[in-house]
Design a protein around this motif. Structure first.
Motif, PDB file in Angstrom:
ATOM      1  N   THR A 119       0.847  -1.185   0.000  1.00  0.00           N
ATOM      2  CA  THR A 119       0.000   0.000   0.000  1.00  0.00           C
ATOM      3  C   THR A 119       0.884   1.235   0.000  1.00  0.00           C
ATOM      4  O   THR A 119       1.829   1.336   0.789  1.00  0.00           O
ATOM      5  CB  THR A 119      -0.915  -0.003   1.236  1.00  0.00           C
ATOM      6  N   VAL A 120       0.582   2.164  -0.905  1.00  0.00           N
ATOM      7  CA  VAL A 120       1.320   3.415  -0.981  1.00  0.00           C
ATOM      8  C   VAL A 120       0.331   4.573  -0.952  1.00  0.00           C
ATOM      9  O   VAL A 120      -0.826   4.428  -1.352  1.00  0.00           O
ATOM     10  CB  VAL A 120       2.194   3.509  -2.252  1.00  0.00           C
ATOM     11  N   THR A 121       0.791   5.707  -0.465  1.00  0.00           N
ATOM     12  CA  THR A 121      -0.026   6.911  -0.467  1.00  0.00           C
ATOM     13  C   THR A 121       0.581   7.897  -1.455  1.00  0.00           C
ATOM     14  O   THR A 121       1.782   8.188  -1.389  1.00  0.00           O
ATOM     15  CB  THR A 121      -0.094   7.531   0.939  1.00  0.00           C
ATOM     16  N   VAL A 122      -0.249   8.363  -2.384  1.00  0.00           N
ATOM     17  CA  VAL A 122       0.201   9.311  -3.396  1.00  0.00           C
ATOM     18  C   VAL A 122      -0.712  10.538  -3.349  1.00  0.00           C
ATOM     19  O   VAL A 122      -1.815  10.483  -2.817  1.00  0.00           O
ATOM     20  CB  VAL A 122       0.178   8.690  -4.812  1.00  0.00           C
ATOM     21  N   THR A 123      -0.239  11.623  -3.905  1.00  0.00           N
ATOM     22  CA  THR A 123      -1.056  12.830  -3.968  1.00  0.00           C
ATOM     23  C   THR A 123      -1.621  12.967  -5.372  1.00  0.00           C
ATOM     24  O   THR A 123      -0.869  12.972  -6.350  1.00  0.00           O
ATOM     25  CB  THR A 123      -0.214  14.065  -3.606  1.00  0.00           C
ATOM     26  N   GLU A 124      -2.953  13.047  -5.449  1.00  0.00           N
ATOM     27  CA  GLU A 124      -3.636  13.242  -6.726  1.00  0.00           C
ATOM     28  C   GLU A 124      -4.592  14.413  -6.568  1.00  0.00           C
ATOM     29  O   GLU A 124      -5.437  14.401  -5.666  1.00  0.00           O
ATOM     30  CB  GLU A 124      -4.408  11.980  -7.127  1.00  0.00           C
ATOM     31  N   ASN A 125      -4.465  15.398  -7.422  1.00  0.00           N
ATOM     32  CA  ASN A 125      -5.329  16.586  -7.363  1.00  0.00           C
ATOM     33  C   ASN A 125      -5.315  17.224  -5.976  1.00  0.00           C
ATOM     34  O   ASN A 125      -6.343  17.638  -5.450  1.00  0.00           O
ATOM     35  CB  ASN A 125      -6.766  16.242  -7.786  1.00  0.00           C
ATOM     36  N   GLY A 126      -4.147  17.240  -5.336  1.00  0.00           N
ATOM     37  CA  GLY A 126      -3.998  17.867  -4.041  1.00  0.00           C
ATOM     38  C   GLY A 126      -4.488  17.032  -2.869  1.00  0.00           C
ATOM     39  O   GLY A 126      -4.458  17.487  -1.733  1.00  0.00           O
ATOM     40  N   LYS A 127      -4.944  15.795  -3.104  1.00  0.00           N
ATOM     41  CA  LYS A 127      -5.444  14.941  -2.028  1.00  0.00           C
ATOM     42  C   LYS A 127      -4.587  13.692  -1.908  1.00  0.00           C
ATOM     43  O   LYS A 127      -4.115  13.145  -2.904  1.00  0.00           O
ATOM     44  CB  LYS A 127      -6.889  14.500  -2.308  1.00  0.00           C
ATOM     45  N   ALA A 128      -4.399  13.237  -0.655  1.00  0.00           N
ATOM     46  CA  ALA A 128      -3.664  11.991  -0.411  1.00  0.00           C
ATOM     47  C   ALA A 128      -4.593  10.819  -0.729  1.00  0.00           C
ATOM     48  O   ALA A 128      -5.716  10.742  -0.226  1.00  0.00           O
ATOM     49  CB  ALA A 128      -3.201  11.927   1.033  1.00  0.00           C
ATOM     50  N   VAL A 129      -4.118   9.926  -1.582  1.00  0.00           N
ATOM     51  CA  VAL A 129      -4.890   8.761  -1.995  1.00  0.00           C
ATOM     52  C   VAL A 129      -4.058   7.513  -1.710  1.00  0.00           C
ATOM     53  O   VAL A 129      -2.874   7.455  -2.043  1.00  0.00           O
ATOM     54  CB  VAL A 129      -5.237   8.835  -3.503  1.00  0.00           C
TER      55      VAL A 129
END
Length: 165
Positions: A119-129
């Motif tokens: 599981t990884v957390t990435v930033t998409e459109n300014g939100k952590a996903v």
């Protein structure tokens, strides 16, 4: 060159190992693997007694588990770490029949069959996903094989290839 496996390189579970009385014999082997061209065809050259390696060189690391006892050994686990200065590439040939192969990305604490997920957390459109992604083999840090049953007088050779960093 085959030699007894140093205890720091190999972890065993599922069998009692008393000094000098174990029905299990383990031989560790490491060879340099190179592609060579002969008569216009590419072939693989395996050099057992190499003395130097360079970044990019490929090595095959194997361990042969031999049952030298008189009874079968059930659920035998053999584990090898991927050396710190190397990157896991792939198995060194197909797994022998009756052997399950699992991989670790946490230094050998947990194992699972490939493909591994994390599981990884990435930033998409300014939100952590948070996303689940497949782990690439070059992230593997250890390999564990479980031999269902190693019959008396038999052996299984297990191994993988690494590349020197």
């Amino acid at each position: 060159m085959k030699s007894p496996v140093p205890l720091l390189l190999l972890v065993l579970s599922g069998v009692a190992l008393a000094q000098g009385t174990s029905p299990l014999s383990l031989l560790y082997d490491q060879v340099l693997v190179q592609s060579v061209t002969r008569d216009g065809k590419t072939a693989e050259k395996r050099t057992p007694a190499f003395t130097k390696v360079r970044p990019g060189d490929v090595l095959a690391q194997t361990v042969t588990a031999r049952n030298v006892g008189r009874v079968a050994l059930p659920n035998l686990r053999v584990q090898l770490p991927v050396p710190a200065n190397m990157v896991y590439l792939a198995p060194d040939g197909p797994a022998p029949e009756g052997v399950r192969t699992e991989y670790s990305i946490d230094g050998g604490k947990t194992f699972a069959p490939a493909p591994l997920k994390k599981t990884v957390t990435v930033t998409e459109n300014g939100k952590a996903v948070t996303r689940e992604v497949e782990v690439k083999p070059n992230e593997y840090q250890a390999v564990r094989w479980t031999i269902g049953t190693l019959e008396a007088g038999t052996e299984k050779t297990l191994g993988f290839r690494v590349q020197v960093k």
